[in-house]
Structures are given as C-alpha cells and as structure tokens.
Write an enzyme that holds these catalytic residues in place. Structure first.
Site, PDB file in Angstrom:
ATOM      1  CE  LYS A 277      -3.892  -1.800   2.790  1.00 16.54           C
ATOM      2  NZ  LYS A 277      -4.985  -1.632   1.824  1.00 16.54           N
ATOM      3  NE  ARG A 351     -10.675 -10.267  -1.191  1.00 13.84           N
ATOM      4  CZ  ARG A 351     -11.055  -9.448  -2.162  1.00 13.84           C
ATOM      5  NH1 ARG A 351     -11.342  -9.928  -3.368  1.00 13.84           N
ATOM      6  NH2 ARG A 351     -11.180  -8.156  -1.931  1.00 13.84           N
TER       7      ARG A 351
HETATM    8  N1  BES Z   1      -7.930  -3.782   4.841  1.00 18.34           N
HETATM    9  C1  BES Z   1      -8.172  -3.422   3.499  1.00 18.34           C
HETATM   10  C2  BES Z   1      -9.514  -2.725   3.289  1.00 18.34           C
HETATM   11  C3  BES Z   1      -9.701  -1.384   3.966  1.00 18.34           C
HETATM   12  C4  BES Z   1      -9.593  -0.220   3.228  1.00 18.34           C
HETATM   13  C5  BES Z   1     -10.051  -1.294   5.291  1.00 18.34           C
HETATM   14  C6  BES Z   1      -9.805   1.001   3.820  1.00 18.34           C
HETATM   15  C7  BES Z   1     -10.264  -0.078   5.899  1.00 18.34           C
HETATM   16  C8  BES Z   1     -10.140   1.076   5.164  1.00 18.34           C
HETATM   17  C9  BES Z   1      -8.168  -4.677   2.622  1.00 18.34           C
HETATM   18  O1  BES Z   1      -7.336  -5.702   3.045  1.00 18.34           O
HETATM   19  C10 BES Z   1      -7.695  -4.270   1.273  1.00 18.34           C
HETATM   20  O2  BES Z   1      -6.571  -3.886   1.160  1.00 18.34           O
HETATM   21  N2  BES Z   1      -8.561  -4.376   0.282  1.00 18.34           N
HETATM   22  C11 BES Z   1      -8.241  -4.041  -1.049  1.00 18.34           C
HETATM   23  C12 BES Z   1      -8.810  -5.090  -1.944  1.00 18.34           C
HETATM   24  C13 BES Z   1      -8.316  -5.027  -3.379  1.00 18.34           C
HETATM   25  C14 BES Z   1      -6.840  -5.354  -3.420  1.00 18.34           C
HETATM   26  C15 BES Z   1      -9.105  -6.007  -4.202  1.00 18.34           C
HETATM   27  C16 BES Z   1      -8.837  -2.671  -1.354  1.00 18.34           C
HETATM   28  O3  BES Z   1      -9.906  -2.355  -0.832  1.00 18.34           O
HETATM   29  O4  BES Z   1      -8.207  -1.924  -2.080  1.00 18.34           O
HETATM   30 MN    MN Z   2      -5.363  -5.490   2.305  1.00 14.55          MN
END
Ligand code: BES
Ligand code: MN
Ligand code: ZN
Length: 500
Positions: A277, A351
C-alpha cells in the site's frame, strides 16, 4: 465507571455535572417545568431567548446554578419526543459526555425525562444514555502524557421517586455492559500494531474470557497447520509475528440448542504485502483487526449479560507484511476446505484469512453465521464512511441482522450477491483467484467468501468504513468507533429468544 439509579429530585443530587435531556417541544414536561420552577424560571427564559432549543445534540452549559446541588448543569437537546430514536439519543448524550469529559470530573448525574408520547421506551432510553456516557468519556489518547479526556468515575441515572427501580437498574447495567464492550473493541483497534499483534490479541481474548466466563481456545501455528489452513497461513508467513486463531465459546441456551457463529477478520496490520500500500492507504491499517475486536467485544457483552443463547466467536489473527518469506503474486494456496486460490493481489488478504476461519466455523457446528471484516475500500466508496455493507446467501437471515441493526440504530445497507461478480473470480490455474476487476469490489469480495460457508445461512458485514473514523467531531471521537457491537448483542438476544 460505577453506574447506579437514583430516585431523587434533580436539584438534590450532588455531582460535578448534572446533565438534563431537553426535548424539542412547545411546552416543558411536568418534571422539566418543576425543575424550571426550582431554578426560578431560568429554563423558560433561556427558551424564550432562543438559547434552549431542544434540537438534537444542542448544548447549553450553566456553571453557576445556586439552586442545585450539582456544581454545573448541562442541558442537552434530544429533539422531538415522537421522533426520538436510539441513534439520536446516543448522538445527543455522547455529545454531552464529550463536552463534560474534557476536564477532570468524577461524578455525573443524568436525567432523561421521558414524556408519555415518546417513541422510545424508558428502559431503552436509559440504557442508550448510559452506553453513550461510557463511550463518550473515553478517547483515543491512550499514549498521551497529558490526557485530553477524563473517564467518569460514577454515573447516577435520575428517575422519578415513583418509578420502579428494578427495570431502571437493569437498563443501566445493560447500557454499561454495552458501553464497556464497545470501549474494549475501540481500545484494541486504537492501540497500534507495535502493541497489538496476533499473540497479544489472543492474550487479551484469554484475559477477557477469564473475566467474563467465556471458554477460550487459542490455536498456535502448529495447530493451524494441522487444520490445513493454507490460505490464512500464506498471509501470515511474511511476518515475524506468528498467527493465532481464537475460539470463544458461550453456552447460555444449553447443549443441543442452535448455535450462532461470529467470525472476525483480525489482520493486526495490513501493509498490503508485496502489493504494498502507499503511505496514505497504510497509515490507519492498525484498524484492520476491527472485525476480530468487534467479535471479542460482542462476546464479552453477551456473556456478561448472561443471554440465553449459544454463540461461538472466531478470530483469525495475522499480520500482512513483506519479507523474504512473504506470499507472492501467482502463488496458489490450498484453503482448508480444499479450494485452491491463485493470489493476484496480496492486499486482498482479509478474504484469504476469513476463508479458512469460515470453513473451520462451519465444520465445528453452527446453524447461522455472521462475519465482520474491514474488507474493502470499495465498500467505503459505495456506502460512505458511516454505513456497514451487508451481503448474504440467505435473505431471511440477513433480514434478522438488518432488523437488529435497525433497532439499535446502526446503519447497515445490503448489497446484491449477483452471480456476475463470481465470474470475475475464475482462474486459469486454480479453482479461483483472490481478486476481480476494479468495479464492485465489495461484492466480489463477498462472492469469494461465499465459497467457504457451504450451506450455512451467512451474513458478511463489511465494516471498512464505519469501524474507524479518520477524524473526530462534536459527537464522537476519531479512531475506532465500536460499531456493530450493539447490533451483534441485539442479534444474539433475538436469536436465543426465537429458538427457545
Ligand atoms: N484492509 C483493506 C480494506 C480497507 C480499506 C479497510 C480502507 C479499511 C479502510 C483490505 O485488506 C484491502 O486492502 N482491500 C483491497 C482489496 C483489493 C486489493 C481487491 C482494497 O480495498 O483496495
Ligand atoms: Mn489489504
Ligand atoms: Zn486488510
């Protein structure tokens, strides 16, 4: 925080603050009118001048009121009595609590004058107000030398001398248990990942279980391995912090009765893994274990309230990090239920953790299931920061969850589980892949989870938005919110009652 019921006249109770809820009405109720007379008409004059509106969460603070025993008086508007909801009362009293807790105060008295036309019952109003006080006086400045918020030592809820003490006492206790459960969840989420990691969360769960009478089992990496949780383990393998799976059991309905399973995503820090990230997206990722923390908070409250229901809580605890051992793009994982997963984004890790814990919960016997996860940014895009997304394979069960949320006043909105989204998860090399396209990502994630719940009626709650507030405001502190704890407790209570 010690809470009690006091059957006394408002002006007689000694406290640092007397908080009085004022409805938005043409006339004062009889008790408010009597209080106004005690104050020599101060309330009428304030109302006349337009300073006391009774509008939701409107505050008037009076610091020198010789006619009352309390040091200070805070009048808080709660809006039109016929329209009063738990959400509105929660917001109003939490706003009052936040104002009052800015300075050291030990003793709070609160008067909720329920007029006869009020839409909210007296017990509901009392427990909501107590929850709001408990939550409102606790901040996120855990690591500050100079605290900006001071928790109350003692709260007295004023009721009319003619009123029955017993139901009021039960309402106070319920409100306090819920407030403390939300604060437990909030504290775990607010504490940073340097202090909150899989082992430490498991230890906290064991401590809480000991205090509340829950049975607690912790699976270590060897046991997780023996369970063949290859999907969860892949996420964990890049971190120096070993994973844990926590199982919390509460049997309030007796053996053989229906069991509700609550499953929480507990990623104690989500760096994104090799699909790293950027800073902006990573800075709040200590919050990524909010699902697990919510399960712990709800389980603690359910046990403390002694609800006649069987509930098992599951927490999948891992840290998603980068190292020479990290799982990689293109890796094929073997999930516990035999499904193979091609990893095309290591940041879609929640997931992968839930997949194995959901299948474990199904195999260990549950009749209905709810999972909670800070799963997708896409859900925040779809519903905003304050609304939980709901997804299901069983509409009747989802209606039960939505109904519980509506009663306690938490915003939850259902999104469709259309088959087109599952198409996106087809892989050329494995049974499925862990990401789809950019669009409708919250639904794709839910369709992925659906592969691991079998036939069990299941609701997935995506709390990525509402579990953590990037900034605070007058009515609530920034950081962890403790959202969905009250909904889960309400759901568990109904679940037990419906299956007696
Ligand atoms: N933990 C994050 C989701 C999240 C985003 C929680 C903002 C709280 C605030 C999750 O693990 C994630 O990174 N999801 C990705 C999924 C994508 C790679 C398909 C996302 O939401 O970008
Ligand atoms: Mn994530
Ligand atoms: Zn995550």
């Amino acid at each position: 925080m010690h809470c009690e019921v006091a059957a006394a006249d408002w002006h007689t109770l000694d406290a640092d603050w007397l908080i009085v809820c004022v409805p938005q009405d043409n006339e004062f109720s009889s008790r408010l009118a009597a209080f106004d007379r005690t104050l020599g008409g101060t309330l009428s004059r304030l109302k006349e001048a337009g300073d006391l509106t009774g509008k939701p969460a409107d505050l008037v603070a009076l610091h020198d009121v010789p006619q009352i025993a309390a040091k200070r008086l805070l009048l808080v508007g709660v809006g039109t009595p016929e329209k009063l909801t738990r959400a509105a009362l929660m917001k109003a009293v939490q706003t009052a609590a936040r104002k009052v807790s800015e300075k050291q105060t030990s003793r709070i008295a609160v008067a909720i004058d329920q007029s006869s036309n009020a839409s909210l019952g007296s017990s509901e109003a009392i427990s909501t107000a107590v929850t709001a006080l408990a939550v409102g006086c606790v901040g996120q400045g855990l690591y500050q030398k100079e605290t900006k918020r001071f928790a109350f030592d003692k709260v007295s809820v004023l009721i009319a001398p003619t009123e029955d003490m017993r139901p009021a006492g039960e309402a106070v206790r319920r409100g306090q248990v819920l407030g403390e459960a939300m604060n437990l969840t909030r504290e775990l989420v607010n504490r940073p990942a340097c202090d909150v990691y899989p082992e430490s969360v498991a230890e906290t769960a064991q401590r809480v279980a000991g205090e509340t009478g829950l049975a607690c089992e912790v699976l270590d990496p060897q046991q997780i391995e023996a369970e063949r949780m290859g999907s969860l383990l892949a996420v964990a393998q890049g971190s120096d912090r070993p994973p844990r799976v926590v199982v919390l059991r509460y049997e309030g309905a007796g053996r053989g009765k229906s069991t509700l399973a609550l499953v929480g995503k507990g990623v104690t820090f989500d760096s994104g893994g090799l699909s790293l990230k950027p800073t902006e997206g990573m800075k709040d990722m200590k919050c990524d274990m909010a699902g697990a923390a919510t399960v712990l908070g709800a389980m603690a409250a359910i046990a403390r309230l002694g609800l006649p229901v069987n509930v098992v809580g599951y927490m999948g605890l891992v840290e998603n990090m980068i190292s020479g051992r990290s799982y990689k793009l293109g890796d094929v994982l073997h999930a516990r239920n035999g499904v193979t997963i091609e990893v095309l984004n290591t940041d879609a890790e929640g997931r992968l953790v839930l997949a194995d814990v959901l299948s474990y919960a199904v195999d260990h016997g549950c009749n209905h299931m709810v999972d909670l996860a800070t799963l997708t940014g896409a859900c925040v895009v779809a519903l905003g920061e304050d609304v939980t997304g709901a997804f299901t394979n069983d509409q009747a069960w989802c209606d039960a969850v939505l109904g519980a949320a509506k009663t306690v006043g938490e915003d939850v909105w259902q999104l469709p589980m259309l088959d087109g989204f599952a198409e996106q998860l087809k892989s050329d090399v494995a049974d499925c892949k862990n990401v789809g396209t950019r669009w409708g990502g919250a639904i794709t994630a839910a369709k992925f989870l659906e592969k691991f719940v079998g036939e069990t009626p299941w609701v997935h709650l995506d709390i990525a938005g509402p579990s953590f507030a990037s900034s605070g405001n007058a009515s609530r502190e920034g950081g962890a919110t403790g959202c969905m704890v009250r909904t889960l407790v309400e759901l568990a209570e109904r679940y037990g009652a419906a299956r007696e």
